[in-house]
Write a protein that holds these residues in place. Sequence first.
Motif, PDB file in Angstrom:
ATOM      1  N   LYS A  66     103.562  -0.513   1.123  1.00 30.08           N
ATOM      2  CA  LYS A  66     104.405   0.472   1.795  1.00 30.08           C
ATOM      3  C   LYS A  66     104.700   0.036   3.225  1.00 30.08           C
ATOM      4  O   LYS A  66     105.831   0.178   3.712  1.00 30.08           O
ATOM      5  N   LYS A  67     103.690  -0.511   3.888  1.00 32.52           N
ATOM      6  CA  LYS A  67     103.890  -0.968   5.266  1.00 32.52           C
ATOM      7  C   LYS A  67     104.888  -2.123   5.327  1.00 32.52           C
ATOM      8  O   LYS A  67     105.700  -2.220   6.255  1.00 32.52           O
ATOM      9  N   PHE A  68     104.836  -3.004   4.336  1.00 28.07           N
ATOM     10  CA  PHE A  68     105.824  -4.078   4.264  1.00 28.07           C
ATOM     11  C   PHE A  68     107.223  -3.500   4.054  1.00 28.07           C
ATOM     12  O   PHE A  68     108.186  -3.928   4.683  1.00 28.07           O
ATOM     13  N   MET A  69     107.331  -2.535   3.147  1.00 26.07           N
ATOM     14  CA  MET A  69     108.626  -1.950   2.844  1.00 26.07           C
ATOM     15  C   MET A  69     109.200  -1.212   4.049  1.00 26.07           C
ATOM     16  O   MET A  69     110.424  -1.166   4.238  1.00 26.07           O
ATOM     17  N   ASP A  70     108.334  -0.622   4.843  1.00 27.17           N
ATOM     18  CA  ASP A  70     108.784   0.135   6.013  1.00 27.17           C
ATOM     19  C   ASP A  70     109.093  -0.756   7.210  1.00 27.17           C
ATOM     20  O   ASP A  70     109.657  -0.283   8.207  1.00 27.17           O
ATOM     21  N   SER A  71     108.697  -2.022   7.139  1.00 27.39           N
ATOM     22  CA  SER A  71     108.918  -2.948   8.252  1.00 27.39           C
ATOM     23  C   SER A  71     110.333  -3.515   8.202  1.00 27.39           C
ATOM     24  O   SER A  71     110.970  -3.559   7.151  1.00 27.39           O
ATOM     25  N   ILE A 127     108.316 -15.921  15.968  1.00 21.33           N
ATOM     26  CA  ILE A 127     108.190 -14.653  15.254  1.00 21.33           C
ATOM     27  C   ILE A 127     107.158 -13.777  15.964  1.00 21.33           C
ATOM     28  O   ILE A 127     105.999 -14.169  16.129  1.00 21.33           O
ATOM     29  N   ILE A 128     107.595 -12.602  16.387  1.00 24.56           N
ATOM     30  CA  ILE A 128     106.693 -11.666  17.068  1.00 24.56           C
ATOM     31  C   ILE A 128     106.551 -10.410  16.223  1.00 24.56           C
ATOM     32  O   ILE A 128     107.536  -9.727  15.927  1.00 24.56           O
ATOM     33  N   GLY A 129     105.319 -10.118  15.830  1.00 24.16           N
ATOM     34  CA  GLY A 129     105.029  -8.877  15.126  1.00 24.16           C
ATOM     35  C   GLY A 129     104.609  -7.826  16.139  1.00 24.16           C
ATOM     36  O   GLY A 129     103.498  -7.880  16.661  1.00 24.16           O
ATOM     37  N   GLU A 130     105.510  -6.898  16.435  1.00 26.44           N
ATOM     38  CA  GLU A 130     105.221  -5.854  17.433  1.00 26.44           C
ATOM     39  C   GLU A 130     104.828  -4.588  16.684  1.00 26.44           C
ATOM     40  O   GLU A 130     105.628  -4.002  15.963  1.00 26.44           O
ATOM     41  N   ILE A 175     113.970 -15.861  19.118  1.00 31.02           N
ATOM     42  CA  ILE A 175     112.951 -14.841  18.845  1.00 31.02           C
ATOM     43  C   ILE A 175     113.350 -13.928  17.694  1.00 31.02           C
ATOM     44  O   ILE A 175     114.454 -13.371  17.673  1.00 31.02           O
ATOM     45  N   ARG A 176     112.432 -13.780  16.751  1.00 25.42           N
ATOM     46  CA  ARG A 176     112.568 -12.832  15.638  1.00 25.42           C
ATOM     47  C   ARG A 176     111.468 -11.776  15.785  1.00 25.42           C
ATOM     48  O   ARG A 176     110.288 -12.110  15.725  1.00 25.42           O
ATOM     49  N   VAL A 177     111.847 -10.543  15.982  1.00 25.83           N
ATOM     50  CA  VAL A 177     110.876  -9.455  16.108  1.00 25.83           C
ATOM     51  C   VAL A 177     110.789  -8.693  14.781  1.00 25.83           C
ATOM     52  O   VAL A 177     111.798  -8.250  14.246  1.00 25.83           O
ATOM     53  N   ILE A 178     109.578  -8.574  14.282  1.00 28.69           N
ATOM     54  CA  ILE A 178     109.326  -7.802  13.063  1.00 28.69           C
ATOM     55  C   ILE A 178     108.463  -6.608  13.441  1.00 28.69           C
ATOM     56  O   ILE A 178     107.418  -6.755  14.088  1.00 28.69           O
ATOM     57  N   THR A 179     108.894  -5.429  13.056  1.00 27.25           N
ATOM     58  CA  THR A 179     108.216  -4.220  13.495  1.00 27.25           C
ATOM     59  C   THR A 179     108.415  -3.114  12.469  1.00 27.25           C
ATOM     60  O   THR A 179     108.950  -3.335  11.382  1.00 27.25           O
ATOM     61  N   GLY A 215      98.935  -1.604  11.638  1.00 31.19           N
ATOM     62  CA  GLY A 215      97.608  -2.196  11.690  1.00 31.19           C
ATOM     63  C   GLY A 215      97.661  -3.714  11.730  1.00 31.19           C
ATOM     64  O   GLY A 215      98.653  -4.335  11.331  1.00 31.19           O
ATOM     65  N   ALA A 216      96.583  -4.308  12.205  1.00 35.90           N
ATOM     66  CA  ALA A 216      96.554  -5.749  12.447  1.00 35.90           C
ATOM     67  C   ALA A 216      96.760  -6.572  11.181  1.00 35.90           C
ATOM     68  O   ALA A 216      97.454  -7.597  11.193  1.00 35.90           O
ATOM     69  N   LYS A 217      96.160  -6.148  10.077  1.00 44.73           N
ATOM     70  CA  LYS A 217      96.240  -6.925   8.839  1.00 44.73           C
ATOM     71  C   LYS A 217      97.679  -6.990   8.337  1.00 44.73           C
ATOM     72  O   LYS A 217      98.213  -8.071   8.053  1.00 44.73           O
ATOM     73  N   ALA A 218      98.311  -5.850   8.213  1.00 44.77           N
ATOM     74  CA  ALA A 218      99.692  -5.823   7.715  1.00 44.77           C
ATOM     75  C   ALA A 218     100.641  -6.486   8.702  1.00 44.77           C
ATOM     76  O   ALA A 218     101.595  -7.161   8.296  1.00 44.77           O
ATOM     77  N   ASN A 219     100.391  -6.311   9.981  1.00 47.03           N
ATOM     78  CA  ASN A 219     101.250  -6.931  10.991  1.00 47.03           C
ATOM     79  C   ASN A 219     101.211  -8.450  10.874  1.00 47.03           C
ATOM     80  O   ASN A 219     102.249  -9.122  10.891  1.00 47.03           O
ATOM     81  N   GLY A 220     100.016  -8.997  10.729  1.00 51.64           N
ATOM     82  CA  GLY A 220      99.887 -10.440  10.585  1.00 51.64           C
ATOM     83  C   GLY A 220     100.535 -10.957   9.311  1.00 51.64           C
ATOM     84  O   GLY A 220     101.217 -11.994   9.324  1.00 51.64           O
TER      85      GLY A 220
END
Length: 209
Positions: A10-15, A63-66, A88-92, A98-103
């Motif tokens: 779900k977190k991937f889908m919402d990103s 790639i920056i995961g904010e 720069i590619r920002v993924i948010t 959370g850290a795991k899904a962000n990484g």
Amino acid sequence: MMDYLEGIEKKFMDSYEVDNNVISAVPSPLVSIRTSTYQHVKYIGQCIEGVLMQKTNFPIEYIIGEDYSTDGTREIVLEYARKYPHVIRVITADYNVGAKANGRRCENAIRGKYVALCEGDDYWTDPYKLQKQVDSLEENPEYGMVFTRCCVLDMNTNTITDPDPDYTIDFFDKYEKEILINKIIEQRIRIRTPAVLYRKKSKMRSGMN
């Protein structure tokens, strides 16, 4: 376990990825730099500047995961993304994943042959850091990863310390290559994330997180 996996999905889908020109400007990056950041307002500017100052003879993507910071980090990252839309590619997401899904969402976006890490509270000081490490891996195709020494800066006292004083050139030179790999595993030799460059395929084979 199923609930956990469904939560990650779900977190991937919402990103989502903030609009940029990187894919068209850099169709085949040799190196992907990955930064995961959350509540790093004091450090993120220096982190990004350390990446942007890199001098290379090859194309890169950054790639920056904010992770939905509320301390001003998000605004700084988005401003840099507006200034450097070809790099720069920002993924948010619109909430903290959370850290795991962000990484992992950043890892999924990587296109480079090589991957470098620099988390939001770390920074690079050598403008040739990437060039030196890529040259080493290109010259040694049997190597999966290279890393350097690094220092720790205490922002409160403005003091610099060496977190691994025993890891000298002599320390590593005394082992044969195969033995050194075992020593790294058995003795849990610390490899600091901002010091690393690795082959993407090596990470996939090893199952690193």
